[in-house]
Design a protein around this motif. Sequence first.
Motif: not given
Length: 330
Positions: A88-96
Amino acid sequence: MRSRPSSHLKLWLSVLTVLSVATVKAPARKVESISVPGARAFPESITSTSDGALFVGRVGDGGIVRVKPRSAESAVFVRPGAMGSRSILGVFADEASSTLWACSNDLSALGGPATGSDTGSALKGFDLKTGSGKRSISLPGAHAYCNDITVDTKGSVYVTDSANPTILKLSPGATTFEVFARDSAFSPPQGGAGLDGIAFGSDGNLYVTTYTVGELVRVEVKDGRAVRVTTLSGTHHLKLPDALRALGDNSFLLIEGSGRLDRVVIQGDAFAVRPIRGGFATPTSVTRIGTIAWVSEGQLSFFFDPSKNNASPSLPFRIYAVPLREEDTK
């Protein structure tokens, strides 16, 4: 006539006074760093949610670690191999959309996790509350390398492909990627990595870093389309620029893989750099919670450099809290 307090009452009054003073004067506990579980974690990216939770992707052990809000308790949130995932490289929390997006790449030949079934590069979507799998979208091409992620206000997901000169876009509801921008400025050099960090600026344009070459590039966006690509000049030559996270007023937090966290301010076709903290061992990413920047220290040379196969990284792997000055948050 006022009676004198008994000896027992005097004792209790003394105890209460001491407890009261202790309660007032006890300093708040400061968390300066948090360990990331896994002897071969090699944390590559970090993201956060508005409640203060942190999520860390692991290159070596696979899976995603979650750190509970306002505590130093960390545990595996997305298990290694979930939905076929690998490193796992990039992670991004998309709360919408309540989605934890993650870049997965098969790095088993380098010692990455062998538990997943994927053989290429893919964008994974996990439930932000439970960690269960939601979506898996393969990147186009036989030699793609999903690196980092951002999301626009309409819910479209953008990823950098470090092996190709392309920024990819996944529109809401789409099942395949489209090429959002392709340019020679994104091209990876022979034996090196190309596109890496990605973030939208307050001007609505998209900004990316190129890791090996060390450039910061703006992609002008008009009506949802890329119209112009400009390589920006800087007051400092960036050394292995990695993650990019928006602050405000067209400024960003930027990680230099050579060991530093910076604040970068866009000034027309140029940018100014102010160092915030140095001395990290291959920092890989950053996320901001209020006036604290959390930096992941990847120590990735022990993973990618064959000459260090018999050497060991410093354990445990850690993420570090870096206080920001008020002017750094604007």
